[in-house]
Design a protein around this motif. Structure first.
Motif, PDB file in Angstrom:
ATOM      1  N   GLY A  26     -30.568 -36.709  12.901  1.00  0.00           N
ATOM      2  CA  GLY A  26     -30.800 -36.500  11.476  1.00  0.00           C
ATOM      3  C   GLY A  26     -30.241 -35.185  10.982  1.00  0.00           C
ATOM      4  O   GLY A  26     -29.630 -35.117   9.910  1.00  0.00           O
ATOM      5  N   ALA A  27     -30.419 -34.123  11.779  1.00  0.00           N
ATOM      6  CA  ALA A  27     -29.974 -32.790  11.368  1.00  0.00           C
ATOM      7  C   ALA A  27     -28.463 -32.727  11.206  1.00  0.00           C
ATOM      8  O   ALA A  27     -27.955 -32.099  10.264  1.00  0.00           O
TER       9      ALA A  27
ATOM     10  N   VAL B  85     -37.995 -34.748  12.861  1.00  0.00           N
ATOM     11  CA  VAL B  85     -36.796 -35.041  12.081  1.00  0.00           C
ATOM     12  C   VAL B  85     -36.824 -34.276  10.764  1.00  0.00           C
ATOM     13  O   VAL B  85     -35.831 -33.644  10.373  1.00  0.00           O
ATOM     14  N   GLN B  86     -37.960 -34.298  10.073  1.00  0.00           N
ATOM     15  CA  GLN B  86     -38.049 -33.614   8.790  1.00  0.00           C
ATOM     16  C   GLN B  86     -37.773 -32.123   8.944  1.00  0.00           C
ATOM     17  O   GLN B  86     -37.013 -31.533   8.169  1.00  0.00           O
ATOM     18  N   ALA B  87     -38.377 -31.497   9.947  1.00  0.00           N
ATOM     19  CA  ALA B  87     -38.189 -30.060  10.143  1.00  0.00           C
ATOM     20  C   ALA B  87     -36.742 -29.746  10.502  1.00  0.00           C
ATOM     21  O   ALA B  87     -36.148 -28.787   9.978  1.00  0.00           O
ATOM     22  N   ALA B  88     -36.153 -30.542  11.398  1.00  0.00           N
ATOM     23  CA  ALA B  88     -34.780 -30.282  11.822  1.00  0.00           C
ATOM     24  C   ALA B  88     -33.790 -30.494  10.677  1.00  0.00           C
ATOM     25  O   ALA B  88     -32.822 -29.743  10.531  1.00  0.00           O
ATOM     26  N   VAL B  89     -34.017 -31.502   9.856  1.00  0.00           N
ATOM     27  CA  VAL B  89     -33.151 -31.744   8.703  1.00  0.00           C
ATOM     28  C   VAL B  89     -33.216 -30.564   7.739  1.00  0.00           C
ATOM     29  O   VAL B  89     -32.188 -30.081   7.250  1.00  0.00           O
ATOM     30  N   LEU B  90     -34.409 -30.088   7.463  1.00  0.00           N
ATOM     31  CA  LEU B  90     -34.555 -28.965   6.545  1.00  0.00           C
ATOM     32  C   LEU B  90     -33.901 -27.700   7.088  1.00  0.00           C
ATOM     33  O   LEU B  90     -33.260 -26.947   6.348  1.00  0.00           O
ATOM     34  N   ARG B  91     -34.044 -27.483   8.386  1.00  0.00           N
ATOM     35  CA  ARG B  91     -33.389 -26.312   8.982  1.00  0.00           C
ATOM     36  C   ARG B  91     -31.872 -26.443   8.895  1.00  0.00           C
ATOM     37  O   ARG B  91     -31.159 -25.489   8.574  1.00  0.00           O
ATOM     38  N   SER B  92     -31.369 -27.643   9.159  1.00  0.00           N
ATOM     39  CA  SER B  92     -29.939 -27.881   9.093  1.00  0.00           C
ATOM     40  C   SER B  92     -29.405 -27.684   7.678  1.00  0.00           C
ATOM     41  O   SER B  92     -28.313 -27.130   7.485  1.00  0.00           O
ATOM     42  N   ILE B  93     -30.163 -28.113   6.688  1.00  0.00           N
ATOM     43  CA  ILE B  93     -29.763 -27.928   5.294  1.00  0.00           C
ATOM     44  C   ILE B  93     -29.644 -26.445   4.964  1.00  0.00           C
ATOM     45  O   ILE B  93     -28.693 -26.017   4.290  1.00  0.00           O
ATOM     46  N   ASP B  94     -30.581 -25.633   5.433  1.00  0.00           N
ATOM     47  CA  ASP B  94     -30.504 -24.194   5.195  1.00  0.00           C
ATOM     48  C   ASP B  94     -29.247 -23.596   5.840  1.00  0.00           C
ATOM     49  O   ASP B  94     -28.538 -22.780   5.227  1.00  0.00           O
TER      50      ASP B  94
END
Length: 297
Positions: free
Chosen positions: A198-199, A270-279
């Protein structure tokens, strides 16, 4: 289980109250990444623990929608709200400098991209995921038959703008690009593989044409630049390839993420990794602009 979207630390005990306490403690300690995340996603003013907990619950709540839709909403909010991200605005009708900034920093990103895909492929036992990532490795880096890899098309774009590939390849990444590479490497090698999937592949949404129908303020670039003489033929070839490929790639990936995140019980990861990747991606896109500015001198 809840996980911090900044440092990817699991909350102990699990729950949004615990996550709120962690974020508050980091913000009180002036940790810039945690402060930034709260400012961008929750509130620019300090909140009491009960309200912060409630807002975090709402932020992560899927609201009955598929996980893929939650990911799209978060991605659009960051990169395609009004106004769109500065790099997206610059890319609508890009200058030579903007395109060269893209080339020099993106060649580092793509080399990390294939490593991340390889990590995912090595860590999963699902044949459909392995086949998906094999296709990505070929499309982005290896090429398939007469079709050049996206990496090769990127280098050709740089050459068409007057910079040799030797110079491009010899240029070290800017700090934000380096931080992104390190962050994506960490996610791909240590987080559950659906979270890594996801990330990495949520980032392909940046060129997804259908996002405009889903609320994005613009396309990645004005499609009109693929016609006429505004940009070089090599630049058109590179941009067209991503514009056509990322739409399908992102959709397939998010379907796989949704399926296996539920099956393996790792939706919060998944949610946490996606948000980190977006940053990380946000900062990396700014690095493209910073590199481009060096070609304006």
């Amino acid at each position: 289980m809840t996980k911090c979207p900044v440092c990817l630390r699991e909350s102990e005990p699990s729950g949004f109250a615990s996550l709120a306490k962690h974020l508050e403690a980091q913000a009180d300690g002036s940790d810039s990444d945690h402060v930034r995340w709260l400012n961008q996603n929750v509130s620019r003013t300090k909140l009491g623990a009960p309200e912060l907990t409630e807002r975090l619950e709402r932020f992560f709540d899927l609201k009955g929608a598929p996980l893929s839709e939650w990911i799209k909403r978060r991605f659009i909010a960051r990169f395609y709200a009004e106004p769109a991200h500065p790099f997206v605005r610059a890319l609508q009708h890009p200058s030579r400098a903007t395109l060269l900034g893209y080339v020099v920093e993106h060649q580092h990103f793509l080399r990390q991209w294939v490593r991340s895909c390889a990590y995912i492929m090595a860590r999963t036992d699902r044949p459909d995921v392995v086949l998906y990532e094999l296709d990505n490795l070929n499309t982005e880096y290896g090429g398939t038959g007469a079709t050049p890899a996206h990496y090769e098309l990127l280098l050709r774009m740089g050459e068409s703008l007057g910079v040799s590939r030797e110079e491009i390849l010899a240029t070290a990444p800017l700090p934000a690009t380096r931080a992104g590479i390190d962050g994506w490497n960490r996610i791909a090698s240590t987080e559950p593989w659906p979270a890594a999937l996801g990330a990495m592949h949520c980032l392909e949404l940046i060129a997804h044409r259908d996002l405009v129908r889903e609320g994005a303020s613009s396309h990645y670039f004005d499609p009109g630049i693929l016609q006429g003489t505004e940009i070089s033929d090599a630049a058109k070839a590179f941009l067209r390839e991503g514009y056509e490929a990322d739409m399908g790639h992102a959709g397939q990936a998010l379907a796989l993420v949704e399926r296996y995140a539920a099956e393996l019980g790792v939706v919060p990861d998944v949610q946490a990794a996606v948000l980190r990747s977006i940053d990380l991606f946000d900062d990396y896109l700014i690095a493209r602009l910073e590199r481009g500015a060096t070609f304006e001198r």
